[in-house]
Design a protein around this motif. Structure first.
Motif, PDB file in Angstrom:
ATOM      1  N   GLU A 323       0.845  -1.220   0.000  1.00 28.23           N
ATOM      2  CA  GLU A 323       0.000   0.000   0.000  1.00 28.23           C
ATOM      3  C   GLU A 323       0.862   1.245   0.000  1.00 28.23           C
ATOM      4  O   GLU A 323       0.653   2.183  -0.760  1.00 28.23           O
ATOM      5  CB  GLU A 323      -0.880   0.003   1.256  1.00 28.23           C
ATOM      6  N   SER A 324       1.852   1.234   0.892  1.00 26.38           N
ATOM      7  CA  SER A 324       2.720   2.398   1.031  1.00 26.38           C
ATOM      8  C   SER A 324       3.536   2.618  -0.234  1.00 26.38           C
ATOM      9  O   SER A 324       3.746   3.754  -0.674  1.00 26.38           O
ATOM     10  CB  SER A 324       3.624   2.178   2.240  1.00 26.38           C
ATOM     11  N   ARG A 325       3.973   1.521  -0.843  1.00 23.09           N
ATOM     12  CA  ARG A 325       4.812   1.616  -2.038  1.00 23.09           C
ATOM     13  C   ARG A 325       4.020   1.990  -3.286  1.00 23.09           C
ATOM     14  O   ARG A 325       4.571   2.504  -4.258  1.00 23.09           O
ATOM     15  CB  ARG A 325       5.501   0.267  -2.300  1.00 23.09           C
ATOM     16  N   SER A 326       2.696   1.706  -3.248  1.00 24.65           N
ATOM     17  CA  SER A 326       1.904   1.882  -4.467  1.00 24.65           C
ATOM     18  C   SER A 326       1.868   3.339  -4.931  1.00 24.65           C
ATOM     19  O   SER A 326       1.684   3.622  -6.113  1.00 24.65           O
ATOM     20  CB  SER A 326       0.482   1.362  -4.235  1.00 24.65           C
ATOM     21  N   ARG A 327       2.057   4.278  -4.020  1.00 26.85           N
ATOM     22  CA  ARG A 327       1.997   5.702  -4.408  1.00 26.85           C
ATOM     23  C   ARG A 327       3.349   6.233  -4.856  1.00 26.85           C
ATOM     24  O   ARG A 327       3.471   7.356  -5.319  1.00 26.85           O
ATOM     25  CB  ARG A 327       1.514   6.535  -3.217  1.00 26.85           C
ATOM     26  N   VAL A 328       4.393   5.418  -4.681  1.00 23.96           N
ATOM     27  CA  VAL A 328       5.746   5.902  -5.009  1.00 23.96           C
ATOM     28  C   VAL A 328       6.066   5.606  -6.478  1.00 23.96           C
ATOM     29  O   VAL A 328       5.973   4.462  -6.912  1.00 23.96           O
ATOM     30  CB  VAL A 328       6.800   5.229  -4.091  1.00 23.96           C
ATOM     31  N   PRO A 329       6.425   6.647  -7.238  1.00 22.37           N
ATOM     32  CA  PRO A 329       6.655   6.416  -8.664  1.00 22.37           C
ATOM     33  C   PRO A 329       8.028   5.835  -8.996  1.00 22.37           C
ATOM     34  O   PRO A 329       8.275   5.435 -10.111  1.00 22.37           O
ATOM     35  CB  PRO A 329       6.528   7.820  -9.261  1.00 22.37           C
ATOM     36  N   PHE A 330       8.974   5.811  -8.016  1.00 24.02           N
ATOM     37  CA  PHE A 330      10.354   5.393  -8.322  1.00 24.02           C
ATOM     38  C   PHE A 330      10.603   3.935  -7.948  1.00 24.02           C
ATOM     39  O   PHE A 330       9.951   3.404  -7.049  1.00 24.02           O
ATOM     40  CB  PHE A 330      11.359   6.238  -7.538  1.00 24.02           C
ATOM     41  N   PRO A 331      11.586   3.330  -8.590  1.00 25.84           N
ATOM     42  CA  PRO A 331      12.022   2.005  -8.109  1.00 25.84           C
ATOM     43  C   PRO A 331      12.679   2.151  -6.735  1.00 25.84           C
ATOM     44  O   PRO A 331      13.136   3.249  -6.380  1.00 25.84           O
ATOM     45  CB  PRO A 331      13.037   1.558  -9.169  1.00 25.84           C
TER      46      PRO A 331
END
Lengths: 489, 401
Positions: A323-331
């Protein structure tokens, strides 16, 4: 030839004075005070303004000397009665100049065969304070200062034993600095001392601004990120090391003393560990090593697990993480690099800034960047936690040189883990280990007592047992006298 | 004798070196091969291999005692003359090169199968060679120091055995010994991949400082690894059973895979992380000895690189060869060329099955070469010695008369 050329008695007084004046041209801090002696002779007092105790010089050296008749001035036995403790004679012009530069007052008189050197040195120096970088709770609050003489005195106060010896060197072709190697005779290994002295004797550089310059020149492995000499400003730490048979390299002009030989694990020890109960010493020592592992590997582990091995994350943690990672656009690598670099910027800026600005940097870094980055969707919540834990873990390591090594290695681990996952971490870890077992400090294995395995030394390095069990000195410096308690006598 | 300091090791260090070399890759890959061959009697085969290896170690040690301070290459040259000796040595060197390449490829395939399925093997080969390259540059002593990490693996294995102990069914091992001796002996070739590690003794004998204890500690290493191999097969066989084990290529890894722990859930990745230094240890040891003897051998052909080449055998005149910039450069260039050779040879193999088949062939060559050389060399040396002492005796009698 050169010796004859430098001899004062080989030249007329006028020539000598002209030579000295030529040397001291454009040196307004060096004073040449002319005085008239008996029988129409003249003389000169030469000293550096601000480096001599002018009151004592006037009272105990200049006044009694000028009261003497010229005939008595020629008699060295009479001169020896001058009420000055440090009084020497020289016929050598270069020694004369050297002593003036060291802060002595020199008298040279017409018709006198030798110059008189009076060593009433006094100059402004920093007071003895607790080192800012190495604070402790229970031990002494004394730290070394810039003057090597004061530092030697401090050490002598700690070790009231004639076996505490100092090998003196003059290093720096342009700066002519005093350098000393302190050791305790009877404990320190003479072979290691010889090697160290040879290395320092062979130094060829114009000036040594700090003791780190010497370290870099005499390192066995100059390209290693790990410090092979332990820098400290603490006299108690230095004394403890001397008692283990190690050597302390002291340099005039710097409060930092370099201890050698050293091991990887000694960088994770503070004096307080030995000053309190062994249970706390062991616990805190283990915490520091664990912290170092976290500081090197945690961001890399985060990257590799998120990029390659997400199946190893327990399901209950995987969902909030996703969930937390889903909003992050970077690898993960870019995300981690972004935060780690920001942290490095923050850290670097706080080191050099005045303390009142540092607080605001903390606010900017901690609250604004940390929280805003998450809210803006640049990084995930977990990444901020990882960075925060890494930062705190790297602050735990008590030595700044080791801290720097850990910071650099962290970035290498991050890059490898992004490219090859956990295998990348493994390769870097094994290569670091391979490097650590290869390293030597003054010819002694750096990773001992773990490798080569010396179980008896464990109680002094990895864990810390009761002082009663530490009857033997560690093997690191190959001490002559292995048993503690005989005091090297 | 003038041996480079960075290569000098003690017998104890040597013991840990061969122990870690033998179990590093071997324990992961060998049980599967053995079980496929002899089923539930695999542990017997491992035990037998251990015993025979110990016998061969004693033969080798006897041979080395006769020719003090010489390695097998020196002994071969002494016994068979310059050309025949060189031919035999070249054959052995070729075998070593092949073995190092296979070990590299085996490690890469293990990584491929378990973790990095899509990463190209060439990249993984370069990655796996970083550490061996670095350590080979610094000599045998750091490699021996590094081999101490084997203790981590021991802890890990003991932990795994401990947690799987309650699930072991000893009935899977029954009936004991229902196998003919010839097939048991034939199956032992599968263990040769690991157990041939004892041959390190005649490769590094000149640099062992306390040669008196060399045999004792080598036997200790052999006993320990035999016990570890046998117990591994017993535990995995008791846990999985013969039929299932025939389909599991890395049984020890699977032991870690099936074990479920609280919080972390699975520990297979942790298992691999701890195992990796051992995997690379096998590669490091073979990489170093092969590189070193190749370096020395090429020294005879290309005299320009000879200055450092003889350091291992003690003929080196340049004491500080490692500190000399020229020697350093030579070493690095040679190491790069050698690494390229190893990677190139390892690229010939296609996949894991191909690797296993090649291992069978090379190990047959290895077993015949090593045991043949050990036995024949010893017999010739004994005969020569006896003839020598007889002549001496005659000469003494003549002198007395």
């Amino acid at each position: 030839m050169d010796d004859d050329e430098n001899k004062l008695s080989n030249h007329p007084f006028e020539d000598n004075i002209n030579k000295i004046k030529k040397m001291l041209k454009d040196c307004p801090d060096i004073i040449m005070r002319k005085v008239n002696l008996d029988e129409n002779k003249s003389g000169f007092f030469i000293y550096i303004d601000g480096m001599v105790n002018i009151d004592l010089i006037q009272r105990d050296f200049v006044a009694p000397l000028l009261c003497l008749s010229f005939e008595k001035m020629q008699d060295e036995e009479t001169l020896r009665n001058l009420p000055v403790t440090d009084l020497r004679f020289t016929d050598d012009l270069s020694i004369l100049i050297e002593n003036v530069l060291l802060g002595s007052t020199v008298f040279i008189g017409e018709g006198l065969s030798r110059a008189i050197i009076c060593g009433l040195i006094s100059f402004d120096k920093r007071n003895i304070q607790e080192p800012i970088t190495e604070k402790n709770i229970k031990g002494s609050h004394e730290g070394f200062v810039e003057s090597i003489k004061t530092n030697m005195t401090i050490l002598r106060r700690h070790v009231r034993n004639t076996n505490l010896k100092f090998k003196m060197f003059t290093i720096g072709k342009s700066t002519n600095q005093m350098c000393a190697v302190a050791y305790i005779e009877g404990i320190a290994n003479p072979d290691l001392l010889k090697t160290l002295c040879e290395k320092i004797g062979d130094l060829n550089f114009d000036g040594f601004i700090g003791v780190g310059y010497i370290e870099q020149f005499i390192n066995d492995h100059p390209n290693s990120p790990f410090p092979q000499y332990q820098a400290t400003e603490r006299p108690d730490k230095t004394t403890a090391s001397l008692l283990e048979g190690r050597f302390a390299i002291m340099l005039d002009g710097t409060p930092v003393v370099s201890i050698v030989p050293t091991t990887f694990f000694s960088f994770f020890r503070a004096v307080d560990d030995f000053n309190s109960n062994w249970i706390f010493g062991t616990f805190i020592g283990s915490v520091r090593i664990f912290a170092a592992l976290i500081a090197i590997f945690l961001p890399g582990l985060y990257i590799s697990i998120l990029s390659y091995h997400y199946y190893t994350v327990p399901l209950s943690l995987l969902i909030p993480l996703a969930e937390s990672r889903s909003r992050v656009p970077f690898p993960p690598l870019i995300e981690a690099l972004l935060m780690e670099l920001t942290l490095e910027l923050l850290r670097e800026s706080t080191v050099r800034l005045p303390t009142f600005v540092v607080n605001s940097i903390g606010v900017v870094g901690g609250i604004i960047i940390g929280q805003a980055a998450v809210e803006a969707g640049l990084v995930s919540n977990l990444m901020v936690i990882v960075v925060a834990i890494t930062a705190i873990a790297s602050f735990v390591v008590p030595n700044s040189d080791m801290g720097l090594a850990i910071r650099v290695l962290r970035f290498i681990v991050m890059l490898f883990s992004a490219a090859f996952g956990v295998i990348g971490i493994e390769v870097t870890a094994t290569t670091i280990m391979a490097h650590l077992v290869t390293l030597e400090s003054l010819g002694q294995p750096y990773f001992q007592p773990l490798i080569p395995l010396k179980p008896k030394d464990f109680k002094d390095a990895v864990i810390r047992l009761h002082l009663q069990t530490m009857r033997k000195r560690p093997d690191v410096a190959q001490p002559l006298d292995k048993k503690r308690g005989s005091g090297g006598n | 004798m003038n041996i480079n300091k960075e290569n000098l090791i003690t017998s104890k260090q040597f013991m840990i070196l061969i122990f870690s070399t033998m179990i590093g890759v071997g324990i992961i890959s060998t049980p599967y091969l053995l079980v496929k061959e002899v089923g539930h009697n695999a542990w017997l085969s491992a035990l037998m291999s251990g015993i025979i290896s110990i016998l061969l170690t004693i033969i080798i040690s006897r041979l080395l005692n006769i020719h003090k301070d010489k390695s097998i290459f020196g002994i071969n040259k002494l016994l068979y003359g310059k050309y025949a000796g060189m031919a035999l040595n070249s054959l052995y060197l070729l075998y070593l090169i092949l073995k190092t390449s296979i070990i590299l490829r085996l490690i890469i395939e293990i990584i491929h199968i378990i973790i990095m399925k899509t990463t190209p093997s060439l990249i993984l080969s370069i990655l796996a060679l970083i550490c061996p390259f670095y350590m080979a540059f610094y000599g045998l002593k750091p490699i021996c120091r590094f081999s101490n990490f084997v203790f981590l693996i021991l802890v890990e294995i003991i932990f795994l055995y401990f947690v799987s102990f309650s699930h072991i069914r000893l009935s899977f091992l029954l009936p004991v010994g229902n196998i003919s001796l010839p097939s048991l002996l034939y199956s032992m070739r599968s263990t040769a991949f690991s157990f041939l590690g004892f041959a390190f003794l005649w490769l590094v004998y000149p640099v062992i400082t306390d040669k008196k204890n060399a045999l004792k500690y080598t036997i200790w290493a052999m006993v320990l690894s035999t016990l570890l191999f046998t117990s591994t097969i017993v535990v995995t066989m008791g846990y999985f059973g013969e039929n299932m084990l025939k389909h599991i290529i890395f049984p020890v890894y699977y032991l870690a895979l099936v074990y479920k722990v609280p919080v972390f859930e699975r520990i297979d990745l942790i298992f691999l992380v701890i195992w990796f230094p051992a995997l690379s240890m096998t590669l490091k040891a073979y990489f170093f000895v092969t590189y070193y003897w190749l370096y020395q051998a090429t020294g005879y052909i290309f005299p320009k690189i000879k200055s450092n080449a003889n350091a291992f055998s003690g003929n080196n005149k340049n004491k500080n060869s490692l500190t000399g910039v020229k020697d350093k450069k030579k070493k690095i260039v040679f190491l790069i060329l050698f690494s390229i050779l190893i990677v190139a040879v390892s690229r010939i193999l296609k996949d894991y099955n191909h690797v296993l088949k090649t291992i069978e062939i090379t190990d047959m060559i290895g077993v015949s070469l090593i045991s043949g050389m050990a036995i024949i060399d010893l017999i010739i040396s004994l005969i020569k010695n006896a003839a020598g002492s007889k002549n001496k005796f005659k000469a003494e009698r003549r002198a007395k008369k």
